[in-house]
Design an enzyme around this catalytic site. Structure first.
Site, short mmCIF file in Angstrom:
data_model
loop_
_atom_site.label_atom_id
_atom_site.label_comp_id
_atom_site.label_asym_id
_atom_site.label_seq_id
_atom_site.Cartn_x
_atom_site.Cartn_y
_atom_site.Cartn_z
N LYS A 211 66.25 2.48 83.48
CA LYS A 211 67.64 2.94 83.31
C LYS A 211 68.53 1.74 82.96
CE LYS A 211 71.36 5.13 85.88
NZ LYS A 211 71.77 5.83 87.10
N GLU A 217 60.45 -6.19 87.53
CA GLU A 217 59.06 -5.75 87.43
C GLU A 217 58.77 -5.17 86.04
OE1 GLU A 217 61.19 -5.07 89.84
OE2 GLU A 217 60.20 -4.94 91.80
N GLY A 272 68.18 7.36 89.05
CA GLY A 272 66.78 7.08 88.74
C GLY A 272 65.83 8.06 89.42
N ARG A 273 66.07 8.33 90.70
CA ARG A 273 65.14 9.19 91.45
C ARG A 273 65.36 10.68 91.16
NH1 ARG A 273 68.61 6.26 94.45
NH2 ARG A 273 70.15 7.28 95.77
N GLU A 358 65.55 6.78 99.64
CA GLU A 358 66.53 5.96 98.92
C GLU A 358 67.89 6.67 98.91
OE1 GLU A 358 66.22 4.74 94.59
OE2 GLU A 358 65.38 2.94 95.46
N HIS A 389 41.42 14.91 108.27
CA HIS A 389 40.37 14.02 108.77
C HIS A 389 40.91 12.61 108.98
CE1 HIS A 389 37.28 17.10 108.19
NE2 HIS A 389 38.10 17.50 107.23
N LYS A 509 66.25 -8.14 96.24
CA LYS A 509 66.14 -8.57 94.84
C LYS A 509 66.82 -9.92 94.65
CE LYS A 509 66.47 -3.95 92.74
NZ LYS A 509 67.24 -3.07 91.87
O1 F6P Z 1 65.41 -0.92 93.10
C1 F6P Z 1 65.64 0.44 93.17
C2 F6P Z 1 65.90 1.03 91.82
O2 F6P Z 1 67.17 0.71 91.38
C3 F6P Z 1 65.69 2.53 91.85
O3 F6P Z 1 66.81 3.21 92.31
C4 F6P Z 1 65.32 2.81 90.45
O4 F6P Z 1 64.72 4.07 90.32
C5 F6P Z 1 64.39 1.66 90.17
O5 F6P Z 1 64.97 0.57 90.84
C6 F6P Z 1 64.17 1.34 88.73
O6 F6P Z 1 65.37 1.05 88.06
P1 F6P Z 1 65.44 1.02 86.50
O7 F6P Z 1 65.11 2.36 85.96
O8 F6P Z 1 66.85 0.60 86.17
O9 F6P Z 1 64.45 -0.02 86.01
#
Ligand code: F6P
Length: 544
Positions: A211, A217, A272-273, A358, A389, A509
Site C-alpha cells: 500500500k 520487507e 491493508g488488513r 491489529e 491431536h 520498525k
Molecule cells: O506493519 C504493519 C503494516 O502496516 C500492516 O498494517 C500492513 O498490512 C503491512 O504493514 C504492509 O504494509 P504495506 O502494504 O504498506 O507494505
C-alpha cells in the site's frame, strides 16, 4: 446519550451491570440450559449470506443475551455503521474514511468521499485487473523471452500477503492449475531463496504489493527478486514484463523501476488488513479468474448488506461481537480460537489474527485515555482435525476459558471415500463434547477404575459457536471474511477504540532502522544493557 457518547464510561458501566447480572444468576450450566429450554438451539441460531450460525452452545442465559442485545443501541452502533458506509473519516488518527465495503459494492452503487462517487474507480481497477488476469491465465502475457508466465510470486507482507495467500489456498479448487502462485513475505532471505529455487525467471511474474510502497520487507524482497530476474535476463527492459505493482503510491512504484502502466492502484481509504477485495487480490484473481473473484466480492457484499440492515438479534457479525464481548469483558477470557474444519482454510486463522489483533489490540480509547476494560483478544487457531491431536486437550480439560468458533461445510470439494463424513463427525462431536462433557457418574458407570475417574471426567460447559455453510465457494469465503470484518468493527465500537489504525507497529520498525547500520559497524552502542550485549554478541560472531 449512547454509552460511548458518554465517553467510554458508558461501556465500563455496561460491563459492571453485565457482571452483576452474571453474579446474580449463579453458575450457568449448558446441560441444564438445554434441558430446561427445548427452543434454545432453534432460538440461538441465525442465517445470512449462505452462513448458518448456531450460537446456542454459549455460556449465556436468555436474560444475559437480552442484556447483551441492548448494547448495540447503547453504543450507537447503527450510527457508526452508517458513518462507515457513508465514507465519513472514521479512521480519525489517520484522518481517512474506511470504505472496504465500497470495494465490493455493485457497479450501480453510489458511495461518495468528499462528493466523489468512488464506485466507478473501484470497478475501473477491477476491470483492468480482469484484463491482465485473463492475459496471464490464457498465456497471452509473455515474459521477456516470449515464454508465457507459469509462476506468479506475490511479494508483500501483512495485509499485502495474508489475505491473498489465505484466499488462494481457500479457493484452490477454482484455480488455474497450470499456474503456480507463491507468496513471499518475510525479510528472511530464506523465504525468497527457497521460493525462487525451483522457478525459472523466464516464466515468472512478480506482483509487488505494498500500500505504502515503503515497507522494508517487501522492497528488500522486490530488489532481490529483480536482481534474480536480471541475472538471467540481463536487460533492464525485462522488468516491465516480469514485475507489476499493486499500491496507492505511484511515485514510489515508478522510482522502484516499475512502469506505472503495470501498476494497479487502490486508495488510502482501504486498510491493508481489509484490502483483499481491492487490487491486493490480484494474485487471487489470476489464480481463480475474474468471474470467480467477482463471485467472492458478491459474497462480501451480501454480508455487508446484512450487517448494515439486519436487526441486532439476527445480525451475524453483531451476534459474534456480543458473544466475544461477553467472554472478554464479563467472563475474563483472554483468547479466542477459530477452528476451520477444512484444509483449504488452513491460513484463515493467521489471516484473522492480523484483521482482529491489529485492529483491536489497543489500550487507549478514542479520546486517548487508557481504557478501564479489556479490548481485543489473542486470536489463534488451526484446522481440524489436526488441532484435536495437539491443543484440544487444553480446550477440553484445561483451566482456561477459550471460546471457539468452529467453521465447517456440508459438502467437500474433494469427496474422497468417507473422509468428509469422518471430518464432519469430528466437527459435530467436538462442540458436543466441549459443551456437555462427561460427568464423574457417567465415567464411573462406564467401569473406569475409581482412581482414574477424575482424570477421565469432562466438565463440559466450554463455549463454542458453529458456523456451517453448504460448501466453501468463492461467495461463501467472501461472506465469511466480511462476517469477521464486521464483528471486529462492532467490537471496536463497543470498546470505543480506533480499530483502523495500527500505531503499535511503528516503534519496532523505527528501532530496527536504527539498529541495522549498527550491526555492520563497531561504533559504541547506546541501547539498554541487554540490547547492547545481544548486538555485541551478534557482531562478534560475524567478525572476520
Ligand atoms: O506493519 C504493519 C503494516 O502496516 C500492516 O498494517 C500492513 O498490512 C503491512 O504493514 C504492509 O504494509 P504495506 O502494504 O504498506 O507494505
Amino acid at each position: 446519550m449512547t454509552a460511548n457518547g458518554a465517553g467510554g464510561e458508558g461501556i465500563a458501566q455496561a460491563i459492571r451491570e453485565l457482571r452483576e447480572l452474571r453474579r446474580g444468576e449463579g453458575p450457568f450450566d449448558l446441560r441444564q440450559a438445554f434441558d430446561e429450554d427445548p427452543a434454545r438451539a432453534a432460538d440461538f441460531s441465525a442465517e445470512a449470506a449462505g452462513l448458518f450460525l448456531d450460537y446456542s452452545k454459549n455460556l449465556v442465559s436468555r436474560a444475559a443475551w437480552t442484556a447483551l442485545l441492548a448494547l448495540p443501541e447503547r453504543v450507537g452502533l447503527r450510527a457508526e455503521i452508517g458513518a462507515m458506509f457513508r465514507g465519513e473519516r472514521i479512521n480519525r488518527t489517520e484522518d481517512r474514511p474506511v470504505l472496504h465495503v465500497a470495494l465490493r459494492a455493485p457497479r450501480e452503487a453510489r458511495i461518495e468521499i468528499d462528493g466523489r462517487n468512488v464506485v466507478p474507480d473501484v470497478h475501473a481497477v477491477l476491470d483492468r485487473m480482469a484484463v491482465f488476469a485473463d492475459a496471464v491465465r490464457g498465456g497471452d502475457w509473455k515474459g521477456f523471452t516470449g515464454r508465457p508466465v507459469r509462476q506468479v510470486v506475490n511479494l508483500g507482507i501483512g495485509g499485502s500477503d495474508l489475505g491473498p495467500a489465505m484466499a488462494v489456498e481457500a479457493l484452490r479448487p477454482w484455480s488455474e492449475r497450470r499456474l503456480g502462485v507463491h507468496f513471499v513475505s518475510n525479510v528472511d532471505g530464506t523465504h525468497l531463496a527457497e521460493t525462487l529455487r525451483p522457478l525459472d525467471p523466464e516464466e515468472t511474474l512478480f506482483v509487488v504489493v505494498s500500500k505504502t510502497f515503503s515497507t522494508q520487507e517487501t522492497l528488500t524482497n522486490a530488489e532481490s527478486a529483480r536482481a534474480w530476474c536480471l541475472a538471467r535476463l540481463k536487460d533492464p527492459a525485462a522488468v516491465a514484463r516480469h514485475f507489476v505493482a499493486v499500491s496507492t503510491h505511484v511515485e514510489r512504484v515508478r522510482a522502484f523501476g516499475i512502469d506505472p502502466a503495470n501498476m494497479f492502484g487502490f486508495w488510502d481509504w482501504v486498510g491493508g488488513r481489509y484490502s483483499l477485495g481491492s487490487a491486493v487480490g490480484l494474485p487471487l484473481m489470476i489464480a481463480i479468474g475474474p468471474s470467480r473473484f467477482r463471485e467472492m466480492l458478491g459474497g462480501f457484499h451480501a454480508m455487508d448488506r446484512h450487517f448494515a440492515e439486519a436487526p441486532s438479534e439476527g445480525n451475524l457479525p453483531v451476534i459474534l461481537a456480543l458473544l466475544g464481548f461477553w467472554y472478554n469483558n464479563v467472563l475474563g477470557a483472554q483468547s479466542q480460537a477459530v477452528l476451520p474444519y477444512d484444509q483449504y482454510l488452513a491460513r484463515f486463522p493467521a489471516y484473522l489474527q492480523q484483521a482482529d489483533m491489529e485492529s483491536n489490540g489497543k489500550s487507549v480509547d478514542r479520546r486517548g485515555r487508557r481504557v478501564a476494560y479489556q479490548t481485543g483478544p489473542v486470536l489463534w487457531g488451526e484446522p481440524g482435525t489436526n488441532g484435536q491431536h495437539a491443543f484440544y486437550q487444553l480446550l477440553h480439560q484445561g483451566t482456561k476459558l477459550v471460546p471457539a468458533d468452529f467453521i465447517g461445510f456440508c459438502r467437500s470439494q474433494n469427496p474422497l471415500g468417507d473422509h468428509h463424513a469422518k471430518l464432519m463427525a469430528n466437527f459435530f462431536a467436538q462442540t458436543e463434547a466441549l459443551a456437555f462433557g462427561r460427568t464423574e457418574e457417567e465415567v464411573a458407570a462406564e467401569g473406569v477404575a475409581p482412581d482414574l475417574v477424575r482424570h477421565r471426567t469432562f466438565e463440559g460447559n466450554r463455549p463454542t459457536n458453529t458456523i456451517l455453510a453448504e460448501a466453501l465457494t468463492p461467495a461463501v469465503l467472501g461472506a465469511l471474511i466480511a462476517l469477521y470484518e464486521h464483528k471486529i468493527f462492532t467490537q471496536g465500537v463497543l470498546w470505543n477504540i480506533h480499530s483502523f489504525d495500527q500505531w503499535g507497529v511503528e516503534l519496532g520498525k523505527k528501532l530496527a532502522g536504527r539498529i541495522l547500520p549498527e550491526l555492520t559497524s563497531d561504533a559504541p552502542l547506546a541501547h539498554d544493557a541487554s540490547t547492547n550485549a545481544l548486538i555485541a554478541r551478534f557482531r562478534a560472531s560475524r567478525a572476520p
